[in-house]
Design an enzyme around this catalytic site. Structure first.
Site, short mmCIF file in Angstrom:
data_model
loop_
_atom_site.label_atom_id
_atom_site.label_comp_id
_atom_site.label_asym_id
_atom_site.label_seq_id
_atom_site.Cartn_x
_atom_site.Cartn_y
_atom_site.Cartn_z
CE1 TYR A 141 -3.26 -2.90 0.96
CE2 TYR A 141 -4.56 -0.90 1.14
CZ TYR A 141 -4.50 -2.27 1.03
OH TYR A 141 -5.65 -3.00 0.97
CE LYS A 189 3.18 -18.08 -1.58
NZ LYS A 189 2.39 -19.33 -1.58
CG ASP A 221 -0.56 -20.52 -0.09
OD1 ASP A 221 -0.07 -20.43 1.06
OD2 ASP A 221 -0.01 -21.17 -1.00
CG ASP A 245 -7.73 -5.23 2.00
OD1 ASP A 245 -8.68 -4.74 2.62
OD2 ASP A 245 -7.67 -5.30 0.75
CG ASP A 249 -13.22 -7.76 2.62
OD1 ASP A 249 -12.98 -6.94 3.53
OD2 ASP A 249 -13.82 -7.46 1.57
C1 IPM Z 1 -10.32 -1.74 4.06
C2 IPM Z 1 -10.54 -1.18 2.69
C3 IPM Z 1 -9.42 -0.20 2.36
C4 IPM Z 1 -8.12 -0.97 2.36
C5 IPM Z 1 -9.61 0.57 1.05
C6 IPM Z 1 -10.93 1.29 1.01
C7 IPM Z 1 -8.47 1.53 0.80
O1 IPM Z 1 -10.64 -2.20 1.77
O2 IPM Z 1 -10.24 -0.94 5.02
O3 IPM Z 1 -10.22 -2.96 4.22
O4 IPM Z 1 -7.77 -1.62 1.37
O5 IPM Z 1 -7.43 -0.94 3.38
MN MN Z 2 -10.63 -4.21 2.64
#
Ligand code: IPM
Ligand code: MN
Length: 365
Positions: A141, A189, A221, A245, A249
């Site tokens: 990032y 990794k 993975d 990240d 999710d």
């Molecule tokens: C998160 C989001 C952010 C990230 C984006 C919106 C920049 O996906 O907070 O998980 O990738 O960190």
């Molecule tokens: Mn995210």
């Protein structure tokens, strides 16, 4: 207790869900005699449209002068063709960098009442309680060089970490593990990437300071599969930025909806609080969004910026009770819409607030 909170609601469902979180925090302040003040500023797409930049100087100044920043969401389809540094997301990334918090705590908790929402079998998810600690200021990032060279048709990003950056986030993760089930899983990794080899070696060094915490290492993975097969085996999961990240999710599958996940970023000048979910432009402005992730993020403000653990706990318990009583937002009622009372954003916020009040009044009487 005094707390100055900056609300940067941002785009899409951000304003709707942060409204509910703020209402909860106002109630908690009133019930406990605390003085919480709230200011609002723009970030993301709405700031691009109104101010020509995703992070106006005035928003940043106000954030730096606050005790905590509560963010809703950023992003919208109309900005998708912009280069990364002009997009709404750049506003959030620049805010993160300026506030300096490097440890992003993302709890993923299996609410018993939501087990049917998970595509995983109830006996797999029940009891799962994971705390992701995602490094937030390094890796791909923020690493340079980075470029898309259109003339040569090449593009590159850099996954860079220094030993110190790994040490500081690892220490926070180990300390949190000490207060939980004393197990830490570090994700990397290291079979392919030098940066992961540094990560693993450094985590092992830090582990020596915390002999009471059991450490294991998993390749990212394999981890993405283990998380779905045996979510209950994990306690604290430490990851670099992008891996965290992705895995956070994925862990929404354990909870049953991305709309339920809160996060807190600590370790810098000002703590930053944001739900894990995005701006959900498809349902924005309709009052349909699930405010529980934002409300649970409010609980994290109380825990990590106000030292009000009983109040934080009261919010979390209230959310559980509301679910136990059969109330659901539309995203949580997809699998069995008829068995529940479906509440939209504001009604769900009110329901949670009523429940918190009953609880806090019961505690104080
Ligand atoms: C998160 C989001 C952010 C990230 C984006 C919106 C920049 O996906 O907070 O998980 O990738 O960190
Ligand atoms: Mn995210």
């Amino acid at each position: 207790m005094k707390l100055k909170i900056l609300v940067v609601a941002g785009d899409g469902i951000g304003p709707e869900v942060t409204n509910e979180a703020v209402a909860v925090l106002r109630d908690v302040a009133e019930l406990g005699g605390h003085e919480f003040t709230f200011a609002e500023r723009r970030i993301g797409g709405v700031a691009i449209v109104r101010d020509g930049t995703p992070l106006p100087a005035d928003t940043l100044d106000e954030a730096l002068a606050s005790d905590a920043v509560l963010l809703g969401a950023v992003g919208g389809n109309e900005f998708n063709s912009l280069p990364p540094d002009k997009r709404p997301e750049a506003g959030l990334l620049n805010l993160r960098a300026a506030l300096g918090g490097f440890a992003n705590l993302r709890p993923a908790f299996a609410f018993k009442e939501l087990a049917v929402n998970s595509p995983l079998r109830p006996e797999i998810v029940e009891g799962a309680d994971i705390l992701f600690v995602r490094e937030l200021l390094g890796g791909l990032y923020f690493g340079g060089p980075r470029e898309w060279n259109r003339s040569t048709g090449e593009a590159w990003n850099t996954m860079r970490y220094t030993r110190e950056e790994v040490v500081r986030v690892a220490r926070i993760a180990f300390k949190l593990a000490q207060g939980r089930r004393k197990k830490l899983t570090s994700v990397d990794k290291a079979n392919v990437l030098e940066v992961s080899q540094l990560w693993r070696a450094t985590v092992n060094e830090v582990a020596a300071e915390f002999p009471d915490v059991a450490v294991e290492h998993q390749y990212v993975d394999a981890m993405s599969m283990h998380l779905m097969n045996q979510p209950r085996s994990y306690d604290v999961v430490l990851t670099e930025n992008l891996f965290g990240d992705i895995l956070s999710d994925e862990s929404a599958v354990i909870t049953g909806s991305l709309g339920m996940l809160p996060s807190a970023t600590i370790g810098g000048k000002v703590n930053l609080y944001e739900p894990v979910h995005g701006s959900a432009p498809d349902i924005a402005g309709k009052g349909l969004a699930n405010p529980l992730g934002a409300i649970l993020t409010g609980a994290l403000i109380l825990r990590h910026s106000a030292g009000l653990e009983p109040e934080a706990h009261a919010i979390e318990t209230a959310v559980r009770k509301v679910l136990e009583s059969g109330f659901r937002t539309p995203d949580l009622a997809r699998t069995n819409p008829h068995g529940y009372t479906v509440l939209h954003t504001t009604a769900m916020g009110i329901k949670v607030r009523e429940t918190i009040k009953t609880q806090l009044l019961a505690v104080s009487s």
